[in-house]
Design a protein around this motif. Structure first.
Motif, mmCIF file in Angstrom:
data_model
loop_
_atom_site.group_PDB
_atom_site.id
_atom_site.type_symbol
_atom_site.label_atom_id
_atom_site.label_comp_id
_atom_site.label_asym_id
_atom_site.label_seq_id
_atom_site.Cartn_x
_atom_site.Cartn_y
_atom_site.Cartn_z
ATOM 1 N N ASP A 116 57.329 62.579 32.833
ATOM 2 C CA ASP A 116 57.844 62.926 31.513
ATOM 3 C C ASP A 116 56.718 63.640 30.760
ATOM 4 N N LEU A 117 56.648 64.967 30.898
ATOM 5 C CA LEU A 117 55.533 65.714 30.306
ATOM 6 C C LEU A 117 55.507 65.643 28.785
ATOM 7 N N PRO A 118 56.645 65.830 28.083
ATOM 8 C CA PRO A 118 56.586 65.687 26.616
ATOM 9 C C PRO A 118 56.125 64.292 26.187
ATOM 10 N N GLY A 119 56.643 63.258 26.850
ATOM 11 C CA GLY A 119 56.226 61.906 26.511
ATOM 12 C C GLY A 119 54.762 61.672 26.812
ATOM 13 N N THR A 120 54.282 62.215 27.949
ATOM 14 C CA THR A 120 52.875 62.069 28.308
ATOM 15 C C THR A 120 51.971 62.694 27.263
ATOM 16 N N LEU A 121 52.305 63.912 26.825
ATOM 17 C CA LEU A 121 51.485 64.597 25.821
ATOM 18 C C LEU A 121 51.511 63.850 24.490
ATOM 19 N N LEU A 122 52.688 63.365 24.095
ATOM 20 C CA LEU A 122 52.796 62.666 22.813
ATOM 21 C C LEU A 122 51.998 61.360 22.817
ATOM 22 N N VAL A 123 52.174 60.542 23.856
ATOM 23 C CA VAL A 123 51.496 59.239 23.858
ATOM 24 C C VAL A 123 49.999 59.399 24.094
ATOM 25 N N SER A 124 49.598 60.350 24.948
ATOM 26 C CA SER A 124 48.173 60.556 25.189
ATOM 27 C C SER A 124 47.485 61.067 23.934
ATOM 28 N N GLY A 125 48.100 62.057 23.267
ATOM 29 C CA GLY A 125 47.525 62.558 22.023
ATOM 30 C C GLY A 125 47.528 61.511 20.925
ATOM 31 N N GLY A 126 48.605 60.737 20.841
ATOM 32 C CA GLY A 126 48.690 59.706 19.807
ATOM 33 C C GLY A 126 47.662 58.614 19.999
ATOM 34 N N LEU A 127 47.550 58.101 21.227
ATOM 35 C CA LEU A 127 46.563 57.059 21.492
ATOM 36 C C LEU A 127 45.134 57.583 21.327
ATOM 37 N N PHE A 128 44.912 58.853 21.717
ATOM 38 C CA PHE A 128 43.592 59.441 21.505
ATOM 39 C C PHE A 128 43.235 59.435 20.021
ATOM 40 N N GLY A 129 44.171 59.866 19.185
ATOM 41 C CA GLY A 129 43.903 59.903 17.747
ATOM 42 C C GLY A 129 43.637 58.529 17.170
ATOM 43 N N VAL A 130 44.477 57.554 17.527
ATOM 44 C CA VAL A 130 44.329 56.201 16.977
ATOM 45 C C VAL A 130 43.027 55.562 17.450
ATOM 46 N N VAL A 131 42.766 55.607 18.760
ATOM 47 C CA VAL A 131 41.564 54.959 19.292
ATOM 48 C C VAL A 131 40.305 55.677 18.809
ATOM 49 N N TYR A 132 40.338 57.005 18.761
ATOM 50 C CA TYR A 132 39.184 57.760 18.254
ATOM 51 C C TYR A 132 38.898 57.371 16.808
ATOM 52 N N GLY A 133 39.941 57.254 16.010
ATOM 53 C CA GLY A 133 39.748 56.847 14.623
ATOM 54 C C GLY A 133 39.198 55.444 14.509
#
Length: 469
Positions: free
Chosen positions: A193-210
Motif C-alpha cells: 500500500d504505497l499511499p499508506g506507506t508514505l503517509l504513515v512513514s512521513g507521519g511517524l517521522f514527524g512525530v518521533v523527530y519532534g
C-alpha cells in the motif's frame, strides 16, 4: 512444544533481543564515545535517536514487506542489514559515521522485529502460544531494561565498540538458522500500500523527530512544532486512508476490536512510563548516588531481571485465566512501583528503601509482554498478523520516545543537574508522571474483553477474543 516451535522461539527470541537491546544500550557509553570520536552534545544524542527514529518509522513498512514478499525472506534480510550496520558502527572512524550506522541498524531492526512475532505465531500451536509469548516477552523485556547495564559493563571493562560487536556473531549465527529452521509464509493476496506507506512513514517521522528534539529545543520551538503538526496531519491522513481504501496497510476496522484497541493503548502508556523512568533513574543512580554504570545496572537487576521469572509465568496465566486480568495487574504493579520511587527518593536514599519499587516494577514489566502479544495477535486474522505486529511495535516505540521526551522535559522544567537536590526536584514529578501514564494504561486495559475458553476455528483465534466485536 515441537522442535519447529522451539527453533522458532530460539531464533525469533535472539533476533528480538538484539533489536530491543539497541534501544538503550548506547546511553551509558556516551561519555566514552565522545572521548574517542568527539562531537557536540547534539551529535551524541543522535547516536541514540538515529536508531529510534528509523526503527519506529519503518516498523509497519517492514511488516508489510514481509507479508508481500515472504516473512522468512525479509526476516533474514533484516538480520543481514542489522548485522552489517552493527559492524560498521563498531568500526566508525567518526561521530557522523556512527550516527549513519545507527540509522541503518534501525532499518534492519524495523524489518526484523515485527516479523519475529508473526513467525513465532505461525510455528507454535494455538494452545501453547501463551507460554511461547511469555518466554519471548522475558527476553525482549530483559533486553530493553538491561541495555544500560550491558552497555555500561562492556564500556567499562572492554570498550564501547563491543556494544556493537556483540551483535555480529549472533547475527551471523541466526542468518543460516533462520533459512534452515523457519517456514516461509506470506499474507494471502498481499500487496504494498504505497499511499499508506508514505503517509504513515512521513507521519511517524514527524512525530518521533519532534518528540526526540523537544527536550533540546523546547516544545514550542518552530522545529518541534512543525514536525509534530506535520506528523499529526499525515497520521490523520493515514487513518482516513485506512478507513476508505479497499486494501490498506492497516485497516482501521481492526481498532473496532476492543482487545486490539485496548492493548495498543495500554502498550503506548506502558512504554511511555517505563522508558522515561528508566532513562532518569539510571542517571540518578550514577549522578546522585555516585555508582558506576556497572554498579547502577546491578542495583537495578530486581527490575531488569524480573522478566526472566515473571514473563513465562504470565504466559501460563494468560492461557489459564485470560489475558485481560494479567495485563491490568501488570500495569497496576508497574504504576505502584514508580509511585513508590517518587515517594522515597532523597539524595541519600538507601538501596533497601528502593527495593520494593524495583521488585514491583520488575514483576509488572515481566507480566505485561506475553498477554499483550497474545491479545495483539489473536485480535486479527492470520493474514493480518504481520500488520498488527508492526502497528503494535511502532506504537510502543512512539510511546517510548514520548516517555523520554515528556519526562525529560518535566525534569528540566522542575530541576536539573546542578546538585543532588536539584536533580531530585526534577526527578520526583517526572516519576509521578510516569506512574500516572502507566496507570492510564491499566485503565485502558480494563476495556479489553475478558472472554476465554477453547481456541476457535482452526486454532487461529486464541480464547481471549471469543465473542468480541
Amino acid at each position: 512444544m515441537q522442535p519447529k516451535a522451539i527453533w522458532a522461539l530460539i531464533i525469533t527470541g535472539a533476533a528480538g533481543f538484539m533489536a530491543a537491546l539497541d534501544n538503550l544500550v548506547v546511553t551509558t557509553a556516551l561519555p566514552s564515545i565522545r572521548k574517542d570520536l568527539g562531537g557536540a552534545l547534539e551529535d551524541l544524542e543522535w547516536t541514540v535517536n538515529a536508531y529510534t527514529l528509523t526503527f519506529a518509522v519503518l516498523l509497519m513498512f517492514g511488516a508489510a514487506l514481509g507479508d508481500r514478499f515472504g516473512r522468512r525472506k525479509l526476516f533474514v534480510t533484516g538480520l543481514v542489514i542489522f548485522t552489517a550496520a552493527s559492524a560498521a558502527a563498531a568500526l566508525a572512524p567518526g561521530i557522523e559515521a556512527l550516527i549513519a550506522a545507527r540509522a541503518v541498524q534501525g532499518v534492519g531492526a524495523a524489518i526484523t522485529m515485527p516479523l519475529t512475532l508473526t513467525l513465532l505465531t505461525a510455528a507454535v500451536p494455538a494452545d501453547r502460544r501463551g507460554l511461547a509469548y511469555g518466554i519471548k516477552g522475558a527476553v525482549d523485556g530483559l533486553a530493553v531494561a538491561g541495555g544500560p547495564l550491558i552497555g555500561g559493563t562492556l564500556t567499562e571493562h572492554v570498550s564501547w565498540q563491543w556494544i556493537f560487536w556483540l551483535n555480529v556473531p549472533l547475527g551471523l549465527a541466526l542468518i543460516p538458522l533462520a533459512r534452515l529452521r523457519l517456514d516461509e509464509s506470506r499474507a494471502e493476496n498481499a500487496r504494498l500500500d504505497l499511499p499508506g506507506t508514505l503517509l504513515v512513514s512521513g507521519g511517524l517521522f514527524g512525530v518521533v523527530y519532534g518528540l526526540i528534539n523537544a527536550d533540546a529545543h523546547g516544545w514550542t520551538s518552530p522545529r518541534v512544532l512543525t514536525a509534530l503538526v506535520a506528523g499529526g496531519v499525515l497520521i490523520g491522513g493515514f487513518i482516513g486512508h485506512g478507513l476508505r481504501a479497499e486494501r490498506p496497510m492497516l485497516p482501521m476496522r481492526l481498532f473496532k476490536n476492543r482487545a486490539f484497541a485496548g492493548v495498543n493503548a495500554a502498550s503506548v502508556f506502558m512504554f511511555l512510563g517505563m522508558f522515561g523512568s528508566i532513562f532518569l533513574l539510571s542517571q540518578f543512580l550514577q549522578n546522585v548516588l555516585g555508582y558506576s554504570p556497572t554498579e547502577a545496572g546491578l542495583r537495578m537487576l530486581p527490575w531488569t531481571g524480573m522478566p526472566i521469572i515473571a514473563a513465562p509465568l504470565s504466559g501460563y496465566l494468560a492461557d489459564r485465566i485470560g489475558s485481560r486480568p494479567v495485563v491490568v495487574t501488570a500495569l497496576a504493579l508497574q504504576a505502584l512501583g514508580l509511585a513508590h520511587f517518587a515517594l522515597v527518593m532523597s539524595p541519600d536514599v538507601s538501596y533497601a528503601a528502593q527495593l520494593p519499587g524495583l521488585i514491583l516494577s520488575g514483576i509488572g514489566m515481566g507480566l505485561f509482554f506475553a498477554p499483550a502479544a497474545k491479545l495483539v495477535m489473536s485480535g486479527v486474522r492470520p493474514a493480518e498478523q504481520g500488520m498488527a505486529s508492526g502497528a503494535n511495535n511502532a506504537l510502543r516505540e512512539v510511546g517510548g520516545a514520548l516517555g523520554i521526551a515528556v519526562l525529560a522535559s518535566l525534569f528540566s522544567a522542575r530541576g536539573g543537574y546542578g546538585s543532588p537536590q536539584r536533580f531530585l526536584d526534577g526527578l520526583t514529578p517526572a516519576l509521578w508522571a510516569g506512574a500516572a501514564a502507566v496507570a492510564l494504561g491499566a485503565l485502558a486495559a480494563t476495556l479489553i474483553p475478558s472472554h476465554r475458553g477453547a481456541p476457535s476455528r482452526a486454532g487461529t483465534q486464541p480464547a481471549d477474543l471469543v465473542g468480541t466485536p
